[in-house]
Design a protein around this motif. Structure first.
Motif, PDB file in Angstrom:
ATOM      1  N   VAL A 111      34.549 -34.792 -10.551  1.00 47.47           N
ATOM      2  CA  VAL A 111      35.305 -34.277 -11.692  1.00 47.47           C
ATOM      3  C   VAL A 111      35.090 -32.772 -11.839  1.00 47.47           C
ATOM      4  N   ALA A 112      33.864 -32.305 -11.614  1.00 44.33           N
ATOM      5  CA  ALA A 112      33.578 -30.872 -11.703  1.00 44.33           C
ATOM      6  C   ALA A 112      34.413 -30.088 -10.701  1.00 44.33           C
ATOM      7  N   VAL A 113      34.532 -30.587  -9.476  1.00 43.34           N
ATOM      8  CA  VAL A 113      35.331 -29.900  -8.466  1.00 43.34           C
ATOM      9  C   VAL A 113      36.800 -29.934  -8.849  1.00 43.34           C
ATOM     10  N   LEU A 114      37.271 -31.067  -9.303  1.00 44.03           N
ATOM     11  CA  LEU A 114      38.683 -31.172  -9.699  1.00 44.03           C
ATOM     12  C   LEU A 114      38.994 -30.237 -10.861  1.00 44.03           C
ATOM     13  N   THR A 115      38.054 -30.080 -11.766  1.00 40.32           N
ATOM     14  CA  THR A 115      38.245 -29.181 -12.906  1.00 40.32           C
ATOM     15  C   THR A 115      38.311 -27.742 -12.433  1.00 40.32           C
ATOM     16  N   VAL A 116      37.398 -27.337 -11.565  1.00 31.53           N
ATOM     17  CA  VAL A 116      37.380 -25.972 -11.037  1.00 31.53           C
ATOM     18  C   VAL A 116      38.653 -25.706 -10.232  1.00 31.53           C
ATOM     19  N   ALA A 117      39.081 -26.698  -9.470  1.00 34.35           N
ATOM     20  CA  ALA A 117      40.260 -26.542  -8.622  1.00 34.35           C
ATOM     21  C   ALA A 117      41.558 -26.641  -9.424  1.00 34.35           C
TER      22      ALA A 117
END
Length: 98
Positions: A87-93
């Motif tokens: 989720v953290a990566v998806l949020t940053v991306a």
């Protein structure tokens, strides 16, 4: 110390990943779990290197701590931490609203 088990640290320090041979739960390669990422990765990895370093360091440390060289791989704590990392990566991306 013949006959005694020598214990070694799993990680080389906070955020440095496992030392030596990596424990895997499956064989072959698989794809990074981040949508639209076609990178093939070793089963000992959670995601490709570029996406892994988008995960905040504190959360990467939690993933390693809950992994424990595969011992905690199917624990609820590890699954929840892995979910938070993705989720953290998806949020940053920009894939999902933070």
């Amino acid at each position: 110390m013949t006959g005694q088990l020598e214990l070694k640290a799993v990680t080389g320090g906070r955020g440095r990943g496992p030392r030596g041979q990596l424990a895997t739960l499956s064989s072959g390669v698989h794809r990074c779990p981040i949508p639209r990422c076609a990178d093939e990765i070793d089963p000992s990895r959670l995601m490709c290197r570029p996406h892994w370093y988008l995960v905040p360091k504190e959360l990467r440390d939690q993933v390693w701590a809950t992994w424990r060289s595969g011992q905690g791989a199917f624990s609820r704590e590890h699954r929840e931490t892995v979910h938070k990392a993705v989720v953290a990566v998806l949020t940053v991306a920009g894939e999902i609203a933070g």
